[in-house]
Design a protein around this motif. Structure first.
Motif, PDB file in Angstrom:
ATOM      1  N   TRP A  53       0.803  -1.214   0.000  1.00 61.07           N
ATOM      2  CA  TRP A  53       0.000   0.000   0.000  1.00 61.07           C
ATOM      3  C   TRP A  53       0.844   1.275   0.000  1.00 61.07           C
ATOM      4  N   GLY A  54       2.128   1.161   0.313  1.00 62.21           N
ATOM      5  CA  GLY A  54       3.005   2.327   0.286  1.00 62.21           C
ATOM      6  C   GLY A  54       2.893   3.193   1.526  1.00 62.21           C
ATOM      7  N   ASP A  55       1.709   3.736   1.767  1.00 66.55           N
ATOM      8  CA  ASP A  55       1.478   4.595   2.932  1.00 66.55           C
ATOM      9  C   ASP A  55       0.229   4.111   3.679  1.00 66.55           C
ATOM     10  N   PRO A  56       0.244   2.891   4.202  1.00 70.69           N
ATOM     11  CA  PRO A  56      -0.972   2.298   4.784  1.00 70.69           C
ATOM     12  C   PRO A  56      -1.548   3.085   5.954  1.00 70.69           C
ATOM     13  N   ASP A  57      -0.719   3.867   6.653  1.00 71.08           N
ATOM     14  CA  ASP A  57      -1.206   4.622   7.803  1.00 71.08           C
ATOM     15  C   ASP A  57      -1.923   5.903   7.402  1.00 71.08           C
ATOM     16  N   ASN A  58      -1.931   6.220   6.132  1.00 70.99           N
ATOM     17  CA  ASN A  58      -2.673   7.377   5.630  1.00 70.99           C
ATOM     18  C   ASN A  58      -4.012   6.913   5.072  1.00 70.99           C
ATOM     19  N   PHE A  59      -5.059   7.655   5.409  1.00 70.47           N
ATOM     20  CA  PHE A  59      -6.388   7.345   4.871  1.00 70.47           C
ATOM     21  C   PHE A  59      -6.509   8.011   3.509  1.00 70.47           C
ATOM     22  N   ARG A  60      -6.550   7.172   2.453  1.00 69.82           N
ATOM     23  CA  ARG A  60      -6.483   7.717   1.091  1.00 69.82           C
ATOM     24  C   ARG A  60      -7.337   6.869   0.145  1.00 69.82           C
ATOM     25  N   PRO A  61      -8.608   7.241  -0.059  1.00 74.22           N
ATOM     26  CA  PRO A  61      -9.491   6.468  -0.945  1.00 74.22           C
ATOM     27  C   PRO A  61      -8.951   6.335  -2.359  1.00 74.22           C
ATOM     28  N   GLU A  62      -8.130   7.295  -2.800  1.00 76.30           N
ATOM     29  CA  GLU A  62      -7.619   7.276  -4.178  1.00 76.30           C
ATOM     30  C   GLU A  62      -6.829   6.024  -4.501  1.00 76.30           C
ATOM     31  N   ARG A  63      -6.364   5.304  -3.480  1.00 77.07           N
ATOM     32  CA  ARG A  63      -5.598   4.085  -3.762  1.00 77.07           C
ATOM     33  C   ARG A  63      -6.465   3.020  -4.443  1.00 77.07           C
ATOM     34  N   PHE A  64      -7.794   3.183  -4.371  1.00 72.58           N
ATOM     35  CA  PHE A  64      -8.700   2.241  -5.025  1.00 72.58           C
ATOM     36  C   PHE A  64      -9.274   2.816  -6.324  1.00 72.58           C
ATOM     37  N   LEU A  65      -8.623   3.849  -6.856  1.00 71.77           N
ATOM     38  CA  LEU A  65      -9.062   4.441  -8.113  1.00 71.77           C
ATOM     39  C   LEU A  65      -7.945   4.373  -9.146  1.00 71.77           C
ATOM     40  N   SER A  66      -8.317   4.150 -10.387  1.00 70.69           N
ATOM     41  CA  SER A  66      -7.341   4.164 -11.477  1.00 70.69           C
ATOM     42  C   SER A  66      -7.024   5.612 -11.845  1.00 70.69           C
ATOM     43  N   GLU A  67      -6.077   5.793 -12.746  1.00 73.38           N
ATOM     44  CA  GLU A  67      -5.733   7.139 -13.201  1.00 73.38           C
ATOM     45  C   GLU A  67      -6.923   7.829 -13.860  1.00 73.38           C
ATOM     46  N   LYS A  68      -7.852   7.041 -14.393  1.00 74.22           N
ATOM     47  CA  LYS A  68      -9.048   7.590 -15.024  1.00 74.22           C
ATOM     48  C   LYS A  68     -10.180   7.817 -14.024  1.00 74.22           C
ATOM     49  N   GLY A  69      -9.915   7.524 -12.759  1.00 73.30           N
ATOM     50  CA  GLY A  69     -10.952   7.700 -11.747  1.00 73.30           C
ATOM     51  C   GLY A  69     -11.913   6.544 -11.629  1.00 73.30           C
ATOM     52  N   GLU A  70     -11.584   5.404 -12.233  1.00 75.68           N
ATOM     53  CA  GLU A  70     -12.438   4.230 -12.152  1.00 75.68           C
ATOM     54  C   GLU A  70     -12.126   3.439 -10.886  1.00 75.68           C
ATOM     55  N   PHE A  71     -13.153   2.806 -10.325  1.00 78.81           N
ATOM     56  CA  PHE A  71     -12.978   2.018  -9.109  1.00 78.81           C
ATOM     57  C   PHE A  71     -12.204   0.741  -9.421  1.00 78.81           C
ATOM     58  N   VAL A  72     -11.143   0.496  -8.651  1.00 80.85           N
ATOM     59  CA  VAL A  72     -10.312  -0.693  -8.833  1.00 80.85           C
ATOM     60  C   VAL A  72     -10.119  -1.356  -7.470  1.00 80.85           C
ATOM     61  N   GLN A  73     -10.450  -2.624  -7.385  1.00 81.93           N
ATOM     62  CA  GLN A  73     -10.313  -3.336  -6.108  1.00 81.93           C
ATOM     63  C   GLN A  73      -9.193  -4.359  -6.201  1.00 81.93           C
ATOM     64  N   ASP A  74      -8.242  -4.285  -5.263  1.00 80.45           N
ATOM     65  CA  ASP A  74      -7.155  -5.258  -5.192  1.00 80.45           C
ATOM     66  C   ASP A  74      -7.681  -6.533  -4.548  1.00 80.45           C
ATOM     67  N   LYS A  75      -7.632  -7.640  -5.269  1.00 75.64           N
ATOM     68  CA  LYS A  75      -8.197  -8.888  -4.758  1.00 75.64           C
ATOM     69  C   LYS A  75      -7.197  -9.730  -3.978  1.00 75.64           C
ATOM     70  N   GLU A  76      -5.921  -9.408  -4.082  1.00 77.18           N
ATOM     71  CA  GLU A  76      -4.919 -10.220  -3.401  1.00 77.18           C
ATOM     72  C   GLU A  76      -4.675  -9.746  -1.976  1.00 77.18           C
ATOM     73  N   HIS A  77      -4.582  -8.447  -1.787  1.00 75.69           N
ATOM     74  CA  HIS A  77      -4.249  -7.915  -0.466  1.00 75.69           C
ATOM     75  C   HIS A  77      -5.464  -7.382   0.286  1.00 75.69           C
ATOM     76  N   PHE A  78      -6.561  -7.143  -0.410  1.00 72.51           N
ATOM     77  CA  PHE A  78      -7.747  -6.585   0.219  1.00 72.51           C
ATOM     78  C   PHE A  78      -8.674  -7.717   0.644  1.00 72.51           C
ATOM     79  N   ALA A  79      -8.597  -8.116   1.904  1.00 71.84           N
ATOM     80  CA  ALA A  79      -9.385  -9.250   2.388  1.00 71.84           C
ATOM     81  C   ALA A  79      -9.980  -8.940   3.757  1.00 71.84           C
ATOM     82  N   PRO A  80     -10.802  -7.886   3.879  1.00 74.01           N
ATOM     83  CA  PRO A  80     -11.367  -7.542   5.183  1.00 74.01           C
ATOM     84  C   PRO A  80     -12.349  -8.572   5.709  1.00 74.01           C
ATOM     85  N   PHE A  81     -12.885  -9.419   4.811  1.00 74.32           N
ATOM     86  CA  PHE A  81     -13.845 -10.445   5.224  1.00 74.32           C
ATOM     87  C   PHE A  81     -13.200 -11.832   5.253  1.00 74.32           C
TER      88      PHE A  81
END
Length: 495
Positions: A405-433
């Motif tokens: 995540w690079g800066d995991p201690d920072n709250f930054r929704p943009e990490r889930f957006l592409s350069e075009k502003g599209e929603f992108v979900q990381d399936k390998e590291h994002f496992a809250p459930f």
């Protein structure tokens, strides 16, 4: 015998029993020479001093990880192995690639036998778990998860929740219990076919009992490894057992009400569907005992986690006003103010989706999984994990991985957006459930609830700190299973 002797006699007896049990464990247990690394255990009590009083489980794991790596073995009690698995690579390998080896729940973990007894969904094993999980997934699908019917229920409850907040007219208030009622009503609608009023004392009591379970249960409770301690005054496991019995008593009453009006040609809800299938198709697990436990599991797992996530989301909106403005701006452009937000809007609300994902990642509501187990000696990453070991996947090490995540201690929704502003979900590291065969069966419902509840609240309110108050804390409090924010009053100012 004087008073002092009488006072300490039970302690001497307890020590004697512990010593005898310890020697039995030591001389009957299989010796291993290739165990995962970890701190050296003390006789009888094991590594209890390495974990008790050292913070939450994930904090203990992070400290041990610095010295021993991603695989750490602890001994709690005379001879109970606990293996902590950390890092995306190792967690994925154990939970997904080697799911058949790690999919079990502990059977020598005292709380799982004393309270759960291989019933319900969360702590069952074998055919019971397979049957109950399949039934639950099918039932959730039949009663609207992912369909219009459940969407309508969530939208209606979101409006009711909004009306409760509107009555406060922006005055400071603590909303976690209200959030729990809103979320629990979605479960109640699926399970019982009806909802509760927020001022219903029975409902309030049920919410408080669910809350107590999450705050009291812990892997590190001494009773888990020295069961005789449950007989001492103040035993937390005995307290939780009493709460579970109370919740089951209520569930039994509701089930009996359903039996009296049951019509197999008119299935109204989850309970009706269970009654229709009870004892059928040779599935012995479809019985009343499992129904009691399953209902309690659904309310426990589906209420606290989602409501706490909502509280974390509001805190982040207050701490990051620019994020709050972006979320509302997007909602107003797509939805406006004249209608309720719907699941069809998701594709047009990428920033809101990114915000919700970042809340789930950052808050790490479940920093570690519910305990897993191996039922036979298991070779993993060059080490032997002994039979019946408790295995914990520390999800915090995935969700807050600096390399990913690079800066995991920072709250930054943009990490889930592409350069075009599209929603992108990381399936390998994002496992809250969680992930693998024991991932949360209610994750799709939880995502729908978060999207509609929080989208509706952002649409209708501006969230602020009370006048003159400092910003809310982002310190995680883990009193039991979940990570909660510190208690904090908020102002929900209607637009």
């Amino acid at each position: 015998m004087d008073f002092i002797q009488l006072l300490f006699e039970p302690v001497y007896l307890l020590v004697a029993v512990i010593v005898v049990l310890s020697f039995l464990y030591i001389f009957n247990g299989k010796r291993y020479t290739n165990l995962p690394p970890g701190p050296k255990p003390l006789p009888i009590i094991g590594n209890i001093f390495d974990v008790r009083g050292k913070g939450a489980l994930y904090e203990v794991a992070l400290n041990l990880r610095q010295k021993y790596g991603d695989l750490v073995r602890l001994q709690l009690g005379p001879n109970s192995n606990v293996v902590l698995v950390m890092g995306q690579e190792k967690i994925f390998k154990a939970a997904v690639t080697m799911n058949e080896s790690f999919k079990y729940r502990p059977t020598n973990f005292f709380v799982t036998n004393y309270i759960f007894n291989n019933q319900g969904l969360v702590f069952s094993n074998g055919d019971v778990h397979a049957t109950v999980r399949k039934f639950t997934l099918n039932a959730l699908r039949d009663f609207g998860v992912g369909k219009r019917s459940i969407e309508g229920r969530i939208q209606e409850e979101a409006v009711i929740l909004s009306e409760v907040l509107e009555k406060l007219d922006g005055k400071p208030a603590y909303h976690l219990d209200t959030f729990k009622m809103a979320v629990a009503n979605i479960i109640a609608g699926i399970v019982y076919g009806s909802r509760f009023e927020y001022n219903d004392p029975t409902f309030t009591d049920l919410i408080h009992k669910v809350d107590a379970i999450f705050k009291e249960l812990s892997l590190f409770l001494p009773e888990n490894f020295l069961p005789i301690l449950r007989f001492l005054p103040g035993s937390k496991i005995s307290k939780v057992f009493g709460i579970f019995k109370s919740l089951e008593k209520y569930a039994k009453g509701r089930i009996e009400e359903h039996r009296e009006t049951f019509d197999p040609d008119n299935i109204r809800d989850f309970v009706d569907l269970f009654l229709k299938n009870e004892g059928g198709n040779g599935d012995d697990a479809i019985n009343e005992a499992n129904l009691f436990r399953l209902i309690v599991d659904l309310f426990n797992a589906g209420t606290d986690t989602t409501a706490n996530t909502m509280s974390w989301a509001i805190i982040q909106l207050i701490k990051n006003p620019e994020v709050q403005k972006k979320c509302r701006k997007e909602i107003l452009e797509v939805v406006g103010t004249g209608r309720s937000i719907s699941l069809d809007d998701k594709k047009d609300l990428p920033y809101l989706q990114a915000f919700l994902n970042e809340v789930l990642r950052y808050s790490t509501i479940a920093p570690q999984t519910v305990p897993h187990s191996v039922i036979e000696d298991t070779e993993f990453e060059g080490y032997t994990i002994p039979k019946n070991s408790v295995v914990i996947f520390v999800l915090f090490t995935m969700l807050m991985d600096k390399d990913k995540w690079g800066d995991p201690d920072n709250f930054r929704p943009e990490r889930f957006l592409s350069e075009k502003g599209e929603f992108v979900q990381d399936k390998e590291h994002f496992a809250p459930f969680s992930l693998g065969g024991r991932s949360c069966v209610g994750k799709f419902l939880a995502k729908q609830e978060l999207f509609i509840f929080l989208g509706t609240l952002i649409q209708r309110f501006e969230f602020k700190s009370p006048p003159g108050s400092p910003p809310p804390s982002i310190r995680r409090i883990q009193t039991g299973i979940t990570s909660q924010p510190e208690k904090y009053d908020i102002c929900a100012v209607p637009y």
